[in-house]
Design a protein around this motif. Structure first.
Motif, PDB file in Angstrom:
ATOM      1  N   ALA A   1       0.727  -1.181   0.131  1.00  8.84           N
ATOM      2  CA  ALA A   1       0.042   0.139   0.137  1.00  8.84           C
ATOM      3  C   ALA A   1       0.654   1.296  -0.070  1.00  8.84           C
ATOM      4  N   ASP A   2       0.210   2.326  -0.316  1.00  8.84           N
ATOM      5  CA  ASP A   2       1.014   3.751  -0.241  1.00  8.84           C
ATOM      6  C   ASP A   2       0.244   4.702   0.376  1.00  8.84           C
ATOM      7  N   ASP A   3       0.829   5.296   1.365  1.00 10.02           N
ATOM      8  CA  ASP A   3       0.350   6.333   2.526  1.00 10.02           C
ATOM      9  C   ASP A   3       0.076   7.514   2.003  1.00 10.02           C
ATOM     10  N   ARG A   4       0.340   7.811   0.646  1.00 12.68           N
ATOM     11  CA  ARG A   4       0.145   9.162  -0.006  1.00 12.68           C
ATOM     12  C   ARG A   4      -1.487   9.555  -0.503  1.00 12.68           C
ATOM     13  N   VAL A   5      -2.466   9.299   0.478  1.00  6.82           N
ATOM     14  CA  VAL A   5      -3.933   9.213   0.186  1.00  6.82           C
ATOM     15  C   VAL A   5      -4.467  10.356   1.175  1.00  6.82           C
ATOM     16  N   THR A   6      -5.456  11.090   0.640  1.00  5.26           N
ATOM     17  CA  THR A   6      -6.243  12.084   1.340  1.00  5.26           C
ATOM     18  C   THR A   6      -7.016  11.404   2.469  1.00  5.26           C
ATOM     19  N   ASP A   7      -7.480  12.430   3.487  1.00  8.21           N
ATOM     20  CA  ASP A   7      -8.427  12.050   4.453  1.00  8.21           C
ATOM     21  C   ASP A   7      -9.821  12.101   3.968  1.00  8.21           C
TER      22      ASP A   7
ATOM     23  N   PRO B 215       0.346   9.857  -8.470  1.00  8.61           N
ATOM     24  CA  PRO B 215      -0.115   8.680  -9.404  1.00  8.61           C
ATOM     25  C   PRO B 215       0.133   7.328  -8.640  1.00  8.61           C
ATOM     26  N   GLU B 216       1.346   7.219  -7.892  1.00  4.39           N
ATOM     27  CA  GLU B 216       1.712   5.765  -7.184  1.00  4.39           C
ATOM     28  C   GLU B 216       0.512   5.260  -6.397  1.00  4.39           C
TER      29      GLU B 216
ATOM     30  N   THR C 203      -4.110   2.274  -3.990  1.00  2.26           N
ATOM     31  CA  THR C 203      -4.613   2.434  -2.492  1.00  2.26           C
ATOM     32  C   THR C 203      -5.746   3.283  -2.329  1.00  2.26           C
ATOM     33  N   ALA C 204      -5.980   4.525  -3.008  1.00  2.00           N
ATOM     34  CA  ALA C 204      -6.940   5.500  -2.796  1.00  2.00           C
ATOM     35  C   ALA C 204      -8.185   4.767  -3.121  1.00  2.00           C
ATOM     36  N   ARG C 205      -8.260   4.061  -4.276  1.00  3.71           N
ATOM     37  CA  ARG C 205      -9.543   3.468  -4.905  1.00  3.71           C
ATOM     38  C   ARG C 205      -9.637   2.092  -3.771  1.00  3.71           C
ATOM     39  N   ALA C 206      -8.791   1.689  -3.467  1.00  2.00           N
ATOM     40  CA  ALA C 206      -9.022   0.322  -2.711  1.00  2.00           C
ATOM     41  C   ALA C 206      -9.805   0.901  -1.260  1.00  2.00           C
TER      42      ALA C 206
END
Length: 428
Positions: A159-165, A184-185, A189-192
């Motif tokens: 997973a990638d932690d660069r996702v908004t709240d 983009p990377e 993760t954001a969609r999941a």
């Protein structure tokens, strides 16, 4: 060389208010002890991150204690470490919060949180457990409940932690948000995370706990929001970076987690609702720690921040005056003492924190008295220390303690070091 003692009053700074004759709570409060410390020492103002920037406490503390944004693991990691949970370097963490929400035409609007009385605790724990262990988009989502429907969400593998709240601090202004990738990377993760949020909404709606709550007329706990994403990144210890060792005294779980992350000993000291007594307990423990050989003691108290959040300037003024009465016997004869805050929690307008200047004072052996004679934002801004940013704090304290790192020397392999290691490695 001297030890260092920091008295951090959370959210200390304020904005000038008409009800206080155009002054701040610090400037109008009767603070004979803080005024004496200011008159006998050096002063300035500090911005936890920078002028105009309104940091959360963990961001400000991280910077002020000498750590970089690139090293910051995210508050969810600090919360997990503070709760004494294990954190796997391969996991992404987010802070999950079970909340009641109302469906409107433009989305889900948060309407509250589980009751503080504890009456919702069992329901919240059961609902959180029902949402743990889902797999979506090739990622596994595991929840570890902490309290009152709050949990640590672990997402893995890859997973990638660069996702908004999805959680918003102003629940009356915005609905629950859609997680978005910051790069983009992080898109997968954001969609999941979005798919997981939608799936948990379905599970919560059909769960027997919420069916019973509906029959009893209780708010449905029907959405889990996410915020404070992060992961372990690695950082030098406080001893490696600054050449000091010691203790962090406080009540907040995430700040005790921060202390553990950087190698300070976390010492839990409760905030009981009696700010003078709470500060007194910290002062007593700080003296014990200095007597036991700590070279750095950091005391955190949230009372001034809570006073700011009342949005009543008089409440903040009275709180500062009450705390001042406990600051008359600081160990300025044997330690460099700093009194400051991490950010402004203004009593107006309706903001959480603001980027206004925070009073900063030093007192102790060898500290020069400047021309400032009273404690407050405007007064301290004229002091010899000038306008500081968070990363300036530790070098200023080390210099005052006769512990500055000579920048023409490179005795330590640790990145970002600004103090000599307590133990240098000899060539034998």
């Amino acid at each position: 060389m001297y030890p260092v003692f920091v008295v951090l009053l959370d959210g200390l700074a304020d904005r000038a208010h008409d009800s206080l004759a155009g002054r701040t709570a610090n400037e109008i409060a009767e603070t004979p002890n803080l005024d004496a410390l200011t008159a006998g020492g050096s002063s300035g103002v500090i911005y936890g991150v920078g002028p105009g920037r309104a940091p959360a406490s963990e961001i400000a503390h991280w910077a002020m204690l000498g750590y970089t944004p690139e090293e910051f693991p995210g508050r969810a990691v600090l919360e997990a470490v503070g709760a004494e949970q294990q954190v796997d370097p391969g996991h992404v963490l987010s802070f999950a919060a079970l909340r009641p929400a109302e469906r409107r035409a433009d989305g889900l609007w948060l309407t509250g949180r589980p009751r503080k009385s504890g009456e919702d605790d069992d329901d919240a724990a059961e609902l959180v457990a029902a949402c743990s262990g889902l797999e979506l988009g090739g990622l596994r989502f595991e929840l570890a409940h902490v309290r009152r429907g709050e949990a640590i969400l672990r997402i893995f593998p890859g997973a990638d932690d660069r996702v908004t709240d999805s959680d918003v601090f102003f629940k009356d202004r915005h609905p629950v948000l859609r997680p978005q990738a910051q790069v983009p990377e992080a898109e997968a993760t954001a969609r999941a995370a979005e798919a997981w949020t939608r799936k948990t909404i379905e599970l919560l709606a059909d769960h027997p706990v919420n069916e019973r709550r509906a029959q009893e007329g209780l708010p449905l706990l029907n959405v889990i929001t996410l915020k404070w994403w992060g992961r372990l990144r690695g950082n030098p210890s406080f001893r490696e970076r600054h050449g000091l060792h010691g203790s962090f005294l406080g009540d907040s779980r995430f700040l005790l987690g921060l202390a553990r992350m950087i190698g300070l000993e976390p010492r839990y000291v409760a905030e009981t609702g009696d700010p003078p007594a709470d500060l007194r307990a910290r002062m007593e423990l700080a003296r014990e720690r200095l007597d036991d050989g700590d070279t750095f003691v950091f005391s955190h108290l949230k009372a001034t921040d809570m006073a700011g959040h009342t949005k009543d300037p008089e409440v903040k003024k009275r709180t500062i005056e009450a705390l001042d009465a406990e600051l008359g016997e600081l160990p300025t004869d044997r330690a460099i003492v700093c009194v400051t805050g991490d950010h402004a929690t203004p009593t107006y307008p309706d903001v959480i924190h603001s980027g206004d200047p925070v009073p900063f004072l030093l007192n102790g052996p060898g500290v020069r008295a400047d021309s400032v004679e009273a404690f407050g934002e405007l007064e301290c801004a004229a002091g010899i220390l000038g306008h500081l940013r968070g990363p300036d704090m530790m070098p200023v304290l080390l210099n005052a303690a006769d512990r500055p790192l000579f920048l023409g020397s490179r005795p330590t392999p640790f990145p970002g070091a600004d103090g000599y290691p307590e133990l240098l490695e000899p060539l034998l």
